[in-house]
Every structure is written in structure tokens, then in C-alpha cells.
Write a protein that holds these residues in place. Structure first.
Motif, short mmCIF file in Angstrom:
data_model
loop_
_atom_site.label_atom_id
_atom_site.label_comp_id
_atom_site.label_asym_id
_atom_site.label_seq_id
_atom_site.Cartn_x
_atom_site.Cartn_y
_atom_site.Cartn_z
N ALA A 202 9.15 -12.84 -2.97
CA ALA A 202 9.41 -11.44 -2.64
C ALA A 202 8.12 -10.75 -2.22
CB ALA A 202 10.02 -10.71 -3.83
N ALA A 203 8.21 -10.05 -1.09
CA ALA A 203 7.14 -9.15 -0.66
C ALA A 203 7.63 -7.74 -0.92
CB ALA A 203 6.83 -9.35 0.82
N MET A 204 6.86 -6.98 -1.69
CA MET A 204 7.25 -5.60 -2.00
C MET A 204 6.31 -4.69 -1.23
SD MET A 204 8.13 -6.07 -6.01
CE MET A 204 6.43 -6.21 -6.54
N LEU A 205 6.85 -4.02 -0.24
CA LEU A 205 6.02 -3.25 0.69
C LEU A 205 5.96 -1.79 0.23
CD1 LEU A 205 7.26 -4.73 4.07
CD2 LEU A 205 5.35 -5.46 2.63
N ARG A 206 4.79 -1.37 -0.16
CA ARG A 206 4.63 0.01 -0.61
C ARG A 206 4.25 0.86 0.60
NH1 ARG A 206 1.46 -1.91 -6.12
NH2 ARG A 206 3.34 -2.68 -7.17
N TYR A 207 5.29 1.36 1.23
CA TYR A 207 5.11 2.15 2.45
C TYR A 207 4.41 3.47 2.14
CZ TYR A 207 9.05 -0.59 4.50
OH TYR A 207 9.91 -1.56 4.97
N HIS A 208 3.56 3.88 3.04
CA HIS A 208 2.99 5.21 2.96
C HIS A 208 3.91 6.21 3.68
CE1 HIS A 208 -0.09 7.71 1.51
NE2 HIS A 208 -0.85 6.69 1.18
N ASN A 209 3.42 7.37 4.07
CA ASN A 209 4.30 8.42 4.63
C ASN A 209 4.71 8.03 6.04
OD1 ASN A 209 2.73 9.61 2.42
ND2 ASN A 209 3.90 11.45 2.95
N VAL A 210 5.95 7.61 6.19
CA VAL A 210 6.43 7.06 7.45
C VAL A 210 6.93 8.20 8.34
CG1 VAL A 210 7.96 5.36 8.49
CG2 VAL A 210 7.19 5.06 6.13
N TYR A 211 6.56 8.17 9.61
CA TYR A 211 7.04 9.19 10.55
C TYR A 211 7.33 8.51 11.88
CZ TYR A 211 2.69 8.98 13.17
OH TYR A 211 1.66 8.53 13.94
N GLY A 212 8.05 9.23 12.74
CA GLY A 212 8.30 8.69 14.08
C GLY A 212 9.68 9.05 14.57
N PRO A 213 10.04 8.56 15.75
CA PRO A 213 11.33 8.92 16.33
C PRO A 213 12.49 8.47 15.44
CG PRO A 213 10.17 7.30 17.70
CD PRO A 213 9.24 7.70 16.61
#
Ligand code: UD1
Length: 354
Positions: A202-213
Motif C-alpha cells: 500500500a502507498a498512502m499518499l498524503r496529498y497537500h492542498n489540491v487545486y485545478g480545473p
């Protein structure tokens, strides 16, 4: 690979789906098209060749049907955002924790052993601050009494001096400060349990503040970049809370999609957490200025308001992801914000395929 993508109709999910297709994977989407995300519009047409199961990750028969014949799972389906109040707790626990637990049980039953989980930087709480005397310290939760008088910087817990900021790595202690953050920590622990018992990776991806279309707008769960875009489009100034100097790492959704697919394809063994950030922190005030400039709108207003669940600064060190998976962020801040300023909201149009 044959991949089950949960939450594939959502903001990040649609971009991950586009990236998976671009890289030649066969994808099945499981998505409940939940009304608080899809504004009550339960229609979403997947791209050609993608099978959509409209169903909930808490529903074991639907999970079993969705898992049939797959090699790997990317689990994005979740209730997102800061939450409105404590009344939200049961929905976070149910949607995120019970949902993940049900999915993991289903994966174990049919022997699907590869998982990529969307986690979040909010698992670190206030993260790590730098005291001139005590070095790297863990700031305590900010007190309402301090926020109310405009003392926004968390002090050193030992000497009370103001703390400098630093990048947190994946070994920083987990310290969730709101309902959503708690549910993400719980998801990570359920995944750890699954990995230990089944030998799955398992890869657990700790996303930061995601933005975009495609970013959701005009819901209580919208992120700050979407809130500012909506205000500017209505001719109003962005309202920046606190003093505007709180720091975040805004990362473009196409970079998030590339990281997610890289983890699904390349992370081979064991349980590993990866921060996913651009590596270039900005203040919320700077972000408001960039959007106002892109939309030629009114100057941002710094209001001094605060939300109790907010952390002051949270910025990631994504070196592990770069080193292990060869991922690099590609979209610059000014370019990405200018694109967001003119993009449609979730569901309005499919995201651009890179
Ligand atoms: C965001 C995400 C969270 C994700 C995390 C990863 C949302 C709602 N939250 O949390 O899901 O896990 O990043 O790091 O997408 N602010 C204003 N004006 C506003 C609204 C907010 O100035 O009108 C400020 C807040 O006080 C805060 C900052 O903007 O300081 C960011 O807020 P927000 O977008 O809600 O995100 P995070 O709490 O960072």
C-alpha cells in the motif's frame, strides 16, 4: 493493469482516471455520485471504455462486484473538507472509515493485494515548528482565546516564543485536529492492518492542498482556492482569514494524478506513506492575490476571522516520493492558478487530458 478506481467521478478522481487511460490501463470506477459532491446531480458519464458502477464503498456486494477481475485499487472515494461542525462526525466515520474497512475486507477476500490510498497532509495537524531555542517542536492546538485576539502563530510549547516554519516529512507524528483528519488517520491504520495481515502493498499518499480545473465550488466543503475563485467571479474580493500569512503547499491536480498513478504502477512492497506537495509553500494571502490578478478582480480583503479546526501552517517535504517513484511536479503556481481562475467547476466539463 486492471484497476478499480473508487471516487473516479470526483475532482481528483476524474484527473486520475484521465491519467490511467493515457497510460493504457483498464479502469472500472466505483462512485456513489454523492449529492454533497455532485450537487444532487447523479449523472456522470465516464469516458469511452470505462465501466462505471454507481455504488457505495460501504456496500459489500457492490464492492465485491467492483473488485472482480482487478489487479489493483486506487481508493479516492471519501467525504472531504474540514467539516461544518461536530454533527458531521458520523458521516466522516461512516463514509471514510467504514467505507475503507469494507473495501479492504473485500480486497482480502478476493486476493487483490495492491492499494493506493488518498490520504492527506492534515494527518500531521500543526506539523513541526522551529523554535530558536528548542529546535524542532510540535505546536499544541491553537487556543480560541489566542485566535480571538489575533495571535495566529502557534507558540513554542516550552518557552512560548513564535515558531519558524519547516517542511514535515512522513515520519512526523500524526496529530489529527478535525473530523476529516481523524478519518484519514483511521483509514491509514486500517490499511496498515490489512497490509500486515494479507501481505498486501500500500502507498498512502498524503496529498497537500489540491487545486485545478473541476475543483468543487460553492459547497461547505470547498477548498480555499475554489472559494476565492467563486467570489472573484461574482465580482467580490476574496476574504482571507487570519492575517493571510498562513502557509500551504498548493499542488495542481494533474501533478496529484501523475503521483497517484506512479504510486499505483511502481510502489512494489510494504506499507509506505508519501507526502505529495509541490515543495514550494505559499501563503493563503499570496494565493488570493494570484487569483485576483488572473481574474482582474478586486484586491483580497484580510478579515482576521478564523476557524477553530484550521492549522496555521502545513507544508510538505515530498523528497521520498521523488526519490522512490521518480515523480516531479510539473505545473507552476502562477500558471496553475491562472488556469483555475478560468476553469469550470466539478461536473461542468471533463478535465483536460495532459
Ligand atoms: C485542505 C483540504 C483538505 C486536505 C488538506 C490537505 C478542503 C476544504 N480542505 O485543508 O481536504 O486534506 O487541504 O492539506 O479542500 N481560508 C480563507 N478564506 C476562506 C476559506 C479558507 O482564508 O474563505 C483559509 C483557511 O483559514 C486556511 C486556508 O485558507 O488557513 C486553507 O483552507 P482550506 O482550503 O479549507 O484547506 P485546508 O484546511 O488546508
Amino acid at each position: 493493469m486492471r484497476i478499480l478506481l473508487t471516487g473516479g467521478a470526483g475532482f481528483i478522481g476524474q484527473h486520475v482516471l484521465a491519467e490511467l487511460l493515457r497510460r493504457g490501463h483498464a479502469v472500472r470506477v466505483l462512485d456513489s455520485l454523492r449529492p454533497d459532491v455532485h450537487r444532487g446531480d447523479a449523472r456522470w458519464t465516464p469516458p469511452a471504455g470505462v465501466e462505471l458502477i454507481v455504488g457505495d464503498v460501504r456496500d459489500r456486494p457492490q464492492v465485491d462486484a467492483a473488485l472482480a477481475g482487478t489487479d489493483a485499487v486506487i481508493h479516492l472515494a471519501a467525504k472531504v473538507g474540514l467539516g461544518v461542525d461536530v454533527g458531521d462526525l458520523p458521516d466522516y466515520a461512516s463514509s471514510n472509515d467504514a467505507g475503507t474497512a469494507t473495501l479492504l475486507a473485500g480486497m482480502a477476500a478476493v486476493g487483490v493485494g495492491r492499494l493506493t490510498l488518498a490520504s492527506s497532509m492534515v494527518v500531521y495537524g500543526e506539523g513541526v515548528g522551529l523554535c530558536p531555542e528548542h529546535g524542532a517542536v510540535r505546536p499544541a492546538p491553537r487556543l480560541e482565546a489566542a485566535l480571538a485576539v489575533g495571535e495566529f502563530e502557534p507558540p513554542c510549547p516550552t518557552c512560548g516564543r513564535p515558531l519558524g516554519t519547516t517542511l514535515v516529512d512522513e515520519d512526523a507524528p500524526l496529530d489529527p485536529r478535525n473530523a476529516y483528519a481523524s478519518s484519514k488517520v483511521a483509514q491509514e491504520f486500517y490499511v496498515a492492518n490489512w497490509a500486515r495481515v494479507t501481505g498486501g502493498s500500500a502507498a498512502m499518499l498524503r496529498y497537500h492542498n489540491v487545486y485545478g480545473p473541476g475543483m468543487p465550488r460553492d459547497t461547505p466543503y470547498a477548498g480555499v482556492a475554489a472559494i476565492f475563485t467563486s467570489a472573484l467571479r461574482a465580482g467580490k474580493p476574496p476574504r482571507v482569514f487570519e492575517d493571510g500569512r498562513q502557509r500551504r503547499d498548493f499542488i495542481h491536480v494533474r501533478d496529484i494524478a501523475a503521483a497517484t498513478v506512479a504510486a499505483c504502477e511502481r510502489h512494489e512492497a510494504g506499507l509506505v506513506a508519501f507526502n505529495v506537495g509541490s515543495g514550494t509553500p505559499r501563503t493563503v494571502g499570496e494565493m488570493a492575490v494570484a487569483l485576483a490578478r488572473a481574474l482582474q478582480g478586486p484586491e483580497p480583503v484580510v478579515t482576521g476571522q478564523y476557524r477553530l479546526g484550521d492549522v496555521r501552517h502545513i507544508t510538505a517535504d515530498s523528497t521520498r516520493l521523488r526519490d522512490a517513484l521518480g515523480w516531479r511536479p510539473m505545473v507552476g503556481f502562477e500558471e496553475g492558478m491562472a488556469e483555475l481562475a478560468h476553469a469550470d467547476a466539478l461536473g461542468a466539463s471533463p478535465p483536460r487530458t495532459p
